[in-house]
Design a protein around this motif. Structure first.
Motif, PDB file in Angstrom:
ATOM      1  N   ARG A  40     -45.522   2.342 110.851  1.00 29.93           N
ATOM      2  CA  ARG A  40     -46.400   1.170 110.870  1.00 29.93           C
ATOM      3  C   ARG A  40     -47.380   1.250 112.043  1.00 29.93           C
ATOM      4  NH1 ARG A  40     -47.322  -3.415 107.417  1.00 29.93           N
ATOM      5  NH2 ARG A  40     -48.442  -4.921 108.675  1.00 29.93           N
ATOM      6  N   ILE A  41     -46.872   1.651 113.195  1.00 28.72           N
ATOM      7  CA  ILE A  41     -47.724   1.747 114.387  1.00 28.72           C
ATOM      8  C   ILE A  41     -48.759   2.861 114.220  1.00 28.72           C
ATOM      9  CG2 ILE A  41     -47.764   2.259 116.853  1.00 28.72           C
ATOM     10  CD1 ILE A  41     -44.970   1.000 117.026  1.00 28.72           C
ATOM     11  N   VAL A  42     -48.300   4.046 113.788  1.00 31.17           N
ATOM     12  CA  VAL A  42     -49.206   5.186 113.628  1.00 31.17           C
ATOM     13  C   VAL A  42     -50.278   4.886 112.585  1.00 31.17           C
ATOM     14  CG1 VAL A  42     -49.374   7.599 112.906  1.00 31.17           C
ATOM     15  CG2 VAL A  42     -47.471   6.863 114.362  1.00 31.17           C
ATOM     16  N   ARG A  45     -45.254   6.315  98.379  1.00 31.77           N
ATOM     17  CA  ARG A  45     -45.171   7.767  98.561  1.00 31.77           C
ATOM     18  C   ARG A  45     -45.318   8.197 100.013  1.00 31.77           C
ATOM     19  NH1 ARG A  45     -49.597  10.383  94.966  1.00 31.77           N
ATOM     20  NH2 ARG A  45     -48.383  12.256  95.460  1.00 31.77           N
ATOM     21  N   GLN A  46     -46.191   7.545 100.763  1.00 34.15           N
ATOM     22  CA  GLN A  46     -46.465   7.966 102.138  1.00 34.15           C
ATOM     23  C   GLN A  46     -46.918   6.736 102.928  1.00 34.15           C
ATOM     24  OE1 GLN A  46     -47.974   8.881 104.989  1.00 34.15           O
ATOM     25  NE2 GLN A  46     -46.306  10.313 105.334  1.00 34.15           N
ATOM     26  N   TYR A  47     -45.992   6.155 103.711  1.00 29.81           N
ATOM     27  CA  TYR A  47     -46.244   4.860 104.329  1.00 29.81           C
ATOM     28  C   TYR A  47     -47.354   4.918 105.383  1.00 29.81           C
ATOM     29  CZ  TYR A  47     -45.157   0.129 105.799  1.00 29.81           C
ATOM     30  OH  TYR A  47     -45.235  -1.226 106.061  1.00 29.81           O
ATOM     31  N   VAL A  48     -47.432   6.010 106.150  1.00 28.98           N
ATOM     32  CA  VAL A  48     -48.499   6.127 107.148  1.00 28.98           C
ATOM     33  C   VAL A  48     -49.864   6.087 106.474  1.00 28.98           C
ATOM     34  CG1 VAL A  48     -49.591   7.658 108.833  1.00 28.98           C
ATOM     35  CG2 VAL A  48     -47.111   7.386 108.841  1.00 28.98           C
ATOM     36  N   ARG A  82     -54.770  -6.608 116.672  1.00 29.10           N
ATOM     37  CA  ARG A  82     -53.984  -5.954 115.617  1.00 29.10           C
ATOM     38  C   ARG A  82     -53.024  -4.919 116.197  1.00 29.10           C
ATOM     39  NH1 ARG A  82     -52.567  -6.852 110.249  1.00 29.10           N
ATOM     40  NH2 ARG A  82     -51.998  -4.880 109.284  1.00 29.10           N
ATOM     41  N   ILE A  83     -53.506  -4.059 117.064  1.00 33.31           N
ATOM     42  CA  ILE A  83     -52.626  -3.008 117.585  1.00 33.31           C
ATOM     43  C   ILE A  83     -51.595  -3.613 118.530  1.00 33.31           C
ATOM     44  CG2 ILE A  83     -54.112  -2.393 119.545  1.00 33.31           C
ATOM     45  CD1 ILE A  83     -51.998  -0.011 117.348  1.00 33.31           C
ATOM     46  N   PHE A  84     -51.988  -4.587 119.319  1.00 26.22           N
ATOM     47  CA  PHE A  84     -51.063  -5.221 120.260  1.00 26.22           C
ATOM     48  C   PHE A  84     -49.931  -5.914 119.496  1.00 26.22           C
ATOM     49  CE2 PHE A  84     -49.705  -8.928 122.744  1.00 26.22           C
ATOM     50  CZ  PHE A  84     -49.365  -8.330 123.944  1.00 26.22           C
ATOM     51  N   GLU A  85     -50.289  -6.721 118.506  1.00 29.57           N
ATOM     52  CA  GLU A  85     -49.271  -7.456 117.738  1.00 29.57           C
ATOM     53  C   GLU A  85     -48.403  -6.503 116.924  1.00 29.57           C
ATOM     54  OE1 GLU A  85     -48.905 -10.444 118.397  1.00 29.57           O
ATOM     55  OE2 GLU A  85     -50.819 -11.303 118.989  1.00 29.57           O
ATOM     56  N   THR A  86     -48.992  -5.435 116.411  1.00 31.28           N
ATOM     57  CA  THR A  86     -48.222  -4.475 115.617  1.00 31.28           C
ATOM     58  C   THR A  86     -47.159  -3.787 116.457  1.00 31.28           C
ATOM     59  OG1 THR A  86     -50.063  -4.090 114.086  1.00 31.28           O
ATOM     60  CG2 THR A  86     -48.362  -2.388 114.204  1.00 31.28           C
ATOM     61  N   ALA A 142     -50.594   4.893 103.549  1.00 35.67           N
ATOM     62  CA  ALA A 142     -50.818   3.567 102.960  1.00 35.67           C
ATOM     63  C   ALA A 142     -51.299   2.582 104.022  1.00 35.67           C
ATOM     64  CB  ALA A 142     -49.539   3.056 102.311  1.00 35.67           C
ATOM     65  N   GLN A 143     -50.730   2.656 105.230  1.00 35.41           N
ATOM     66  CA  GLN A 143     -51.116   1.739 106.295  1.00 35.41           C
ATOM     67  C   GLN A 143     -52.554   1.943 106.744  1.00 35.41           C
ATOM     68  OE1 GLN A 143     -49.636  -1.006 107.708  1.00 35.41           O
ATOM     69  NE2 GLN A 143     -48.384  -0.660 105.895  1.00 35.41           N
ATOM     70  N   ILE A 144     -53.069   3.151 106.580  1.00 38.35           N
ATOM     71  CA  ILE A 144     -54.460   3.407 106.929  1.00 38.35           C
ATOM     72  C   ILE A 144     -55.382   2.544 106.059  1.00 38.35           C
ATOM     73  CG2 ILE A 144     -56.282   5.173 106.926  1.00 38.35           C
ATOM     74  CD1 ILE A 144     -54.114   7.238 107.586  1.00 38.35           C
ATOM     75  N   PHE A 145     -54.965   2.286 104.825  1.00 35.03           N
ATOM     76  CA  PHE A 145     -55.743   1.423 103.933  1.00 35.03           C
ATOM     77  C   PHE A 145     -55.377  -0.049 104.108  1.00 35.03           C
ATOM     78  CE2 PHE A 145     -55.766   5.550 101.746  1.00 35.03           C
ATOM     79  CZ  PHE A 145     -57.121   5.687 101.491  1.00 35.03           C
ATOM     80  N   VAL A 146     -54.095  -0.321 104.377  1.00 33.30           N
ATOM     81  CA  VAL A 146     -53.642  -1.703 104.518  1.00 33.30           C
ATOM     82  C   VAL A 146     -54.307  -2.378 105.714  1.00 33.30           C
ATOM     83  CG1 VAL A 146     -51.649  -3.141 105.122  1.00 33.30           C
ATOM     84  CG2 VAL A 146     -51.429  -1.381 103.350  1.00 33.30           C
ATOM     85  N   THR A 147     -54.486  -1.646 106.805  1.00 34.51           N
ATOM     86  CA  THR A 147     -55.043  -2.242 108.025  1.00 34.51           C
ATOM     87  C   THR A 147     -56.453  -2.804 107.818  1.00 34.51           C
ATOM     88  OG1 THR A 147     -53.661  -0.833 109.423  1.00 34.51           O
ATOM     89  CG2 THR A 147     -55.619  -1.803 110.434  1.00 34.51           C
ATOM     90  N   PRO A 148     -57.418  -2.012 107.329  1.00 31.40           N
ATOM     91  CA  PRO A 148     -58.731  -2.619 107.087  1.00 31.40           C
ATOM     92  C   PRO A 148     -58.694  -3.668 105.982  1.00 31.40           C
ATOM     93  CG  PRO A 148     -58.674  -0.333 106.313  1.00 31.40           C
ATOM     94  CD  PRO A 148     -57.433  -0.560 107.100  1.00 31.40           C
TER      95      PRO A 148
END
Length: 353
Positions: free
Chosen positions: A250-252, A291-294, A323-327, A296-302
């Motif tokens: 999630r962080i990465v 399939r690949q959570y990292v 966003r990064i601080f809270e994550t 997926a998160q690249i798209f979920v964040t924006p």
């Protein structure tokens, strides 16, 4: 080393593109309609109503319809409660700080209760991540739009998502028999697991919300509910290692996603282009979430942040920072909650303990 390898391993696909198209269409059509009507202030209700399409990914049509109907009804209830909670804060004349703590408390309850309902109804994705996000995001809107108009948009979006979910029935080769699935009651073991999971959601969301709020008051950060959302991510998984890995992913993924978001914001997209970006990110998220959570998160964040900007404009730099601080806060809390039982058992197993 094995955990690191798992973080960047791509699982095999399972008709993910079909689900991704349905979800992208499910969010694009309501948002572009609101744009034409000049009512993007109601976009958040459409965005969360479209989450209905995430459920019942590859199920036969009859079962998919039942799962999505339940998921949509639960999301509508969450959005209604969020709007009422925001109005309760105003009616009680709460200060900004008091209203914030009310939202943390109410969101924590939503985390636990919705997790239990999702388990009882056997919905997938499991857990209450989407419900935490929907409730807190709507409850925290400073200038609440008309509740009946927002709920009307939400109901229509849920109905449209159900229609999109059934759309493949028009193709004879894709049509599955309309057989109502038999209800299988939860076993005692499953009920105990659901209750324990619900308790985990309460603890993780409540602790993350509390820490994020306290830190935000002192350091000037906002969007504490992002920490609550990140905190429950590690709670879904088949093993402790897998759950810890999800927290790190999630962080990465969020960090990389923020770089993508910064690039998008630098282009200063027009509103119709923003809607296209949201639909594209929804497509990407559903393509890779199983399939690949990292990735997926690249798209979920924006996706999450741009949807927020449509309703509550904010300085992009502050939004990226929050966003990064809270994550990081949320993921750390979630990992700690996952590891706590193992640490406790090992301490008790020590000689003389």
């Amino acid at each position: 080393m094995k955990m690191l390898a798992e973080m960047f391993t791509m699982a095999p696909g399972n008709k993910d593109h079909q689900v991704a198209v349905r979800c992208a269409v499910g969010v694009f059509v309501p948002l572009i309609t609101l744009l034409f009507l000049g009512r993007l202030d109601l976009a958040i209700f459409a965005s969360f109503g479209a989450f209905t399409g995430i459920y019942g990914r590859n199920e036969p049509h009859a079962r998919r319809f039942g799962l999505q109907l339940r998921a949509g009804a639960l999301m509508l209830a969450v959005m209604l409660l969020a709007g009422l909670t925001a109005r309760a804060g105003v009616a009680l004349a709460l200060s900004a700080a008091q209203a914030l703590w009310l939202q943390v408390f109410a969101t924590t309850l939503v985390a636990g209760v919705c997790s239990l309902i999702v388990a009882w109804w056997r919905l997938r994705p499991a857990g209450s991540l989407f419900h935490i996000f929907a409730f807190a995001a709507i409850a925290s809107i400073p200038n609440q739009p008309s509740l009946w108009q927002g709920m009307l948009v939400a109901v229509l979006t849920v109905a449209f998502s159900l229609l999109v979910g059934m759309s493949s029935r028009v193709v004879r080769s894709r049509r599955t028999p309309w057989v109502r699935p038999a209800r299988t009651p939860l076993s005692m073991a499953e009920k105990r697991a659901a209750l324990l999971e619900s308790a985990g959601y309460l603890v993780a969301a409540g602790l993350a919300g509390t820490l994020a709020t306290l830190a935000g008051e002192r350091l000037g950060f906002g969007h504490n509910y992002w920490a609550m959302v990140a905190a429950v991510v590690p709670l879904v998984g088949h093993s402790t290692r897998h759950r810890v890995s999800r927290g790190l992913q999630r962080i990465v993924g969020t960090a990389i996603g923020l770089v993508l978001l910064a690039g998008i914001l630098l282009l200063q997209p027009a509103p119709w282009q923003t809607v296209l970006v949201i639909a594209a990110c929804q497509f990407g998220a559903e393509m890779f979430i199983a399939r690949q959570y990292v990735l997926a998160q690249i798209f979920v964040t924006p996706l999450a942040l741009i949807s927020t900007l449509l309703v509550v404009p904010a300085a992009p730099g502050i939004l990226l920072r929050d966003r990064i601080f809270e994550t990081v806060i949320g993921a750390a809390v979630g990992v700690a909650v996952v590891l706590a039982p193992t640490v406790w058992r090992r301490l008790r197993a020590r000689p003389g303990a």
